[in-house]
Design a protein around this motif. Sequence first.
Motif, short mmCIF file in Angstrom:
data_model
loop_
_atom_site.label_atom_id
_atom_site.label_comp_id
_atom_site.label_asym_id
_atom_site.label_seq_id
_atom_site.Cartn_x
_atom_site.Cartn_y
_atom_site.Cartn_z
N ALA A 212 0.81 -1.22 0.00
CA ALA A 212 0.00 0.00 0.00
C ALA A 212 0.85 1.27 0.00
CB ALA A 212 -0.93 0.00 1.21
N ARG A 213 2.06 1.18 0.52
CA ARG A 213 2.82 2.42 0.74
C ARG A 213 3.97 2.60 -0.24
NH1 ARG A 213 3.97 3.45 6.88
NH2 ARG A 213 4.25 5.54 6.02
N ASN A 214 3.98 1.79 -1.34
CA ASN A 214 5.09 1.88 -2.30
C ASN A 214 5.24 3.28 -2.89
OD1 ASN A 214 3.29 -0.59 -2.56
ND2 ASN A 214 5.30 -1.42 -3.02
N MET A 215 4.09 3.90 -3.19
CA MET A 215 4.16 5.21 -3.83
C MET A 215 4.68 6.28 -2.88
SD MET A 215 3.99 5.23 -6.86
CE MET A 215 4.03 6.99 -7.17
N GLU A 216 4.36 6.13 -1.60
CA GLU A 216 4.92 7.06 -0.61
C GLU A 216 6.43 6.99 -0.63
OE1 GLU A 216 3.32 6.89 3.41
OE2 GLU A 216 1.46 6.09 2.56
N LEU A 217 6.94 5.74 -0.74
CA LEU A 217 8.40 5.56 -0.81
C LEU A 217 8.95 6.21 -2.07
CD1 LEU A 217 8.79 1.81 0.17
CD2 LEU A 217 9.65 3.75 1.46
N ALA A 218 8.31 5.92 -3.21
CA ALA A 218 8.83 6.42 -4.48
C ALA A 218 8.77 7.94 -4.55
CB ALA A 218 8.04 5.81 -5.64
N ALA A 219 7.75 8.51 -3.91
CA ALA A 219 7.61 9.97 -3.95
C ALA A 219 8.48 10.66 -2.89
CB ALA A 219 6.15 10.35 -3.75
N GLY A 220 9.10 9.84 -2.04
CA GLY A 220 9.95 10.42 -1.00
C GLY A 220 9.16 10.86 0.22
N ALA A 221 7.86 10.49 0.29
CA ALA A 221 7.04 10.90 1.43
C ALA A 221 7.25 9.97 2.62
CB ALA A 221 5.57 10.91 1.03
N ALA A 222 7.83 8.80 2.38
CA ALA A 222 8.12 7.89 3.48
C ALA A 222 9.53 7.35 3.29
CB ALA A 222 7.12 6.74 3.49
N GLU A 223 10.19 7.08 4.40
CA GLU A 223 11.54 6.52 4.35
C GLU A 223 11.46 5.01 4.56
OE1 GLU A 223 14.56 8.19 3.73
OE2 GLU A 223 13.10 9.67 3.05
N PRO A 224 12.40 4.25 3.99
CA PRO A 224 12.35 2.80 4.14
C PRO A 224 12.17 2.29 5.58
CG PRO A 224 14.02 3.38 2.54
CD PRO A 224 13.47 4.68 3.08
N PRO A 225 12.81 2.91 6.60
CA PRO A 225 12.62 2.36 7.96
C PRO A 225 11.16 2.30 8.40
CG PRO A 225 14.47 3.86 7.94
CD PRO A 225 13.84 3.98 6.58
N ALA A 226 10.30 3.14 7.81
CA ALA A 226 8.88 3.12 8.17
C ALA A 226 8.26 1.76 7.85
CB ALA A 226 8.13 4.22 7.42
N LEU A 227 8.86 1.04 6.89
CA LEU A 227 8.27 -0.24 6.49
C LEU A 227 9.01 -1.44 7.08
CD1 LEU A 227 7.21 0.62 2.88
CD2 LEU A 227 5.75 -0.33 4.63
N TYR A 228 10.08 -1.19 7.82
CA TYR A 228 10.83 -2.33 8.39
C TYR A 228 9.96 -3.21 9.28
CZ TYR A 228 15.21 -0.33 6.59
OH TYR A 228 16.21 0.15 5.78
N PRO A 229 9.11 -2.62 10.18
CA PRO A 229 8.29 -3.52 11.02
C PRO A 229 7.41 -4.44 10.19
CG PRO A 229 8.15 -1.26 11.79
CD PRO A 229 8.87 -1.21 10.49
N ALA A 230 6.72 -3.88 9.19
CA ALA A 230 5.84 -4.71 8.36
C ALA A 230 6.64 -5.76 7.60
CB ALA A 230 5.06 -3.83 7.39
N ALA A 231 7.81 -5.37 7.09
CA ALA A 231 8.63 -6.32 6.34
C ALA A 231 9.09 -7.46 7.25
CB ALA A 231 9.84 -5.61 5.72
N GLY A 232 9.50 -7.11 8.48
CA GLY A 232 9.95 -8.14 9.44
C GLY A 232 8.84 -9.12 9.75
N ILE A 233 7.66 -8.57 10.06
CA ILE A 233 6.50 -9.42 10.36
C ILE A 233 6.19 -10.32 9.17
CG2 ILE A 233 3.98 -9.36 10.72
CD1 ILE A 233 5.25 -8.56 13.21
N THR A 234 6.30 -9.76 7.97
CA THR A 234 5.97 -10.54 6.77
C THR A 234 6.92 -11.71 6.59
OG1 THR A 234 5.12 -8.52 5.78
CG2 THR A 234 5.50 -10.38 4.31
N VAL A 235 8.23 -11.46 6.80
CA VAL A 235 9.20 -12.55 6.66
C VAL A 235 8.89 -13.65 7.67
CG1 VAL A 235 11.63 -13.18 6.92
CG2 VAL A 235 11.01 -11.09 5.69
N LEU A 236 8.61 -13.25 8.93
CA LEU A 236 8.26 -14.24 9.95
C LEU A 236 6.99 -15.00 9.56
CD1 LEU A 236 8.94 -12.31 13.28
CD2 LEU A 236 10.32 -14.10 12.21
N ALA A 237 6.01 -14.26 9.01
CA ALA A 237 4.75 -14.88 8.62
C ALA A 237 4.97 -15.91 7.52
CB ALA A 237 3.75 -13.82 8.18
N VAL A 238 5.85 -15.58 6.57
CA VAL A 238 6.13 -16.52 5.47
C VAL A 238 6.69 -17.82 6.06
CG1 VAL A 238 7.64 -16.97 3.50
CG2 VAL A 238 6.47 -14.79 3.67
N LEU A 239 7.66 -17.70 6.98
CA LEU A 239 8.26 -18.89 7.57
C LEU A 239 7.21 -19.69 8.34
CD1 LEU A 239 11.64 -17.38 8.78
CD2 LEU A 239 11.23 -18.84 6.79
#
Lengths: 254, 67
Positions: A212-239
């Motif tokens: 949902a937030r890819n465009m915020e990243l691309a537009a510079g409105a969000a920094e990558p660390p904002a998505l680290y929690p979701a990414a971490g949870i997702t990796v754990l969820a995949v496992l």
Amino acid sequence: MNHFFVFLKKELLEYARTYKLLILLTVFIIFGITNPLIAKLTPDLLANFMPEGMTVTIPEPTALDSWAQFFKNTQQMGLIVLLLVFSGVLANEISKGTLINLLTKGLSRQAVIAAKYGAMLLVWSVSVGISALLTCIYTVYLFPGDPVSHLIFAVFCMWLFGAFLLAVLLAASALAKGNYGGLLLTGCIVVVLFSLNIIPGAAKYNPIALAARNMELAAGAAEPPALYPAAGITVLAVLALLGLALAVFRKKEL
Amino acid sequence: MDVLREYWLFLLPLIIAQFALMITALVHIFKHPTYRFGSRAMWIAIVVLFQMIGPIVYFVFGRGEDD
């Protein structure tokens, strides 16, 4: 490990033979080319459809519009086609009974689950990679010099979300019966994830954020660390989902 | 026609990809007499009329078993 590669090869061959590979690659190639083109042509198209004498000012399209198309198309049509194509991932072979022979000859069930996920992940990675590459090339050609930030991370988030959905599909297919049971269950889980966003604070950890937030990243409105929690949870969820798929599949009567 | 001249670099691969998908689906339809549901005429119409979506729907839902 050896079983894994043998079965992986068999899966990939089957994808080629059942047109799964062709469909996914063509669809993502088509998206890759269409994204920048739609972004570029939308103002012209709108102008053509406007009644005579009416003037609307539409801002000049930029590279960001092209990437907005990429994320929108990949997230909607792309993921839907991906899940549709792989919907029978376990059910087909269980209903036809073709797995029984292999399993009685010593193929481990662990290798089956791992190779099935590996093959799907490989096809998804190549598809989204080609699509992103084409969008990138044509975007640079049509909108030279436009700034886009954190692009690789934004595409990575999209890829990770796809990887997550494939794990959901595999686990759901192990749990559900029939050809479309897994697909239906996957759809339900996505709806549940969307509704979880209602809970305050949950959105930050929700895998949905990755798509949902890819465009915020691309537009510079969000920094990558904002998505680290979701990414971490997702990796754990995949496992966890792969573990679940394996546990259910081990007990499954074939 | 200006649009065609200006954007052939996009349109050509796009058209090739769409046609590749359509022709593969048509060849498959003509080689296989049985479908999970529907008739040959119905699937030909779907594949030809609905660009991209048609062939996908055919391969995912309509394609009969190979053996």
